[in-house]
Write a protein that holds these residues in place. Structure first.
Motif, mmCIF file in Angstrom:
data_model
loop_
_atom_site.group_PDB
_atom_site.id
_atom_site.type_symbol
_atom_site.label_atom_id
_atom_site.label_comp_id
_atom_site.label_asym_id
_atom_site.label_seq_id
_atom_site.Cartn_x
_atom_site.Cartn_y
_atom_site.Cartn_z
ATOM 1 N N GLY A 98 0.917 -1.131 -0.062
ATOM 2 C CA GLY A 98 -0.178 -0.005 -0.117
ATOM 3 C C GLY A 98 0.897 1.082 0.111
ATOM 4 N N ASP A 99 0.720 2.136 1.067
ATOM 5 C CA ASP A 99 1.455 3.490 1.166
ATOM 6 C C ASP A 99 2.664 3.037 1.968
ATOM 7 N N GLU A 100 3.177 2.059 2.252
ATOM 8 C CA GLU A 100 4.260 1.695 2.879
ATOM 9 C C GLU A 100 5.321 0.864 2.059
ATOM 10 N N VAL A 101 6.667 1.259 2.353
ATOM 11 C CA VAL A 101 7.573 0.605 1.721
ATOM 12 C C VAL A 101 8.637 0.293 2.804
ATOM 13 N N PHE A 102 8.973 -1.247 2.900
ATOM 14 C CA PHE A 102 10.068 -1.645 3.730
ATOM 15 C C PHE A 102 11.400 -2.061 2.731
ATOM 16 N N MET A 103 12.392 -1.289 3.301
ATOM 17 C CA MET A 103 13.761 -1.809 2.615
ATOM 18 C C MET A 103 15.006 -2.123 3.050
ATOM 19 N N ARG A 104 15.572 -3.106 2.933
ATOM 20 C CA ARG A 104 16.748 -3.464 3.605
ATOM 21 C C ARG A 104 17.849 -2.763 2.576
ATOM 22 N N TRP A 105 18.981 -2.548 3.377
ATOM 23 C CA TRP A 105 20.018 -2.049 2.420
ATOM 24 C C TRP A 105 21.372 -2.077 2.862
#
Length: 187
Positions: A98-105
């Motif tokens: 939806g309006d959320e993004v989870f990012m591992r970097w």
């Protein structure tokens, strides 16, 4: 054809140069596409361009401090770019919901430029893993919660002793002694 003739090299062995990052975010892009574009701008060290995807009242909680508003966030990134001039941020994983993004970097570079968060440049190599949780509102980033291991960073730049070193063991013994003394005063 001679061996020095570049046309003799099969086209499958040549790699084209990567496309330069787009100066503006993808029109109508999903939150995930906007985050990917933002990473491109971080790698291009272009904090001013990122203003296009931040809400006016954006709030970003970085481990050392919380940044509020576009001007403060741009200044924070400019300070990071000055401190780590060869910074590279690589997406290890990204999930959009939806309006959320989870990012591992993974962030790599050298702490060889300007001061960052009160710490003078050390020249040390930095290799950090972290995660972001972006929240979008009206198609722009409204907030971001950033997590990385500050102790890992501090050890890499020499602010803290290496884990398991004699200095590390001495510091832990000293801390434990102080903790026991505090505990005996409370009891």
């Amino acid at each position: 054809m001679s061996e020095s003739d570049s046309s003799a090299v099969p086209s499958t062995t040549r790699r084209p140069a990567p496309d330069p990052p787009r100066a503006s975010p993808p029109a109508g892009g999903s939150p995930g596409a906007i985050v990917r574009w933002t990473v491109d701008m971080i790698n291009a060290r272009d904090a001013a361009a990122m203003r296009q995807v931040w809400a006016d009242a954006v709030r970003v909680r970085f481990p050392p401090r919380t940044v509020r508003g576009i001007d403060e966030l741009e200044a924070w990134w400019d300070e990071v770019f000055a401190a780590v001039p060869d910074l590279t941020l690589t997406i290890q994983g990204l999930v959009e919901h939806g309006d959320e993004v989870f990012m591992r970097w993974q962030l790599t570079g050298h702490h060889s430029g300007g001061e960052w968060e009160g710490i003078a440049a050390t020249g040390s190599h930095v290799d950090l893993d972290g995660m972001d949780h972006f929240t979008f509102a009206d198609g722009v980033i409204a907030s971001n919660f950033v997590v990385f291991d500050q102790m890992q960073f501090a050890r890499q730049i020499g602010l803290l002793p290496a884990d398991g070193s004699r200095l590390d063991a001495a510091a832990k013994r000293g801390f434990n002694l102080m903790a026991r003394r505090r505990g005996s005063k409370r009891g």
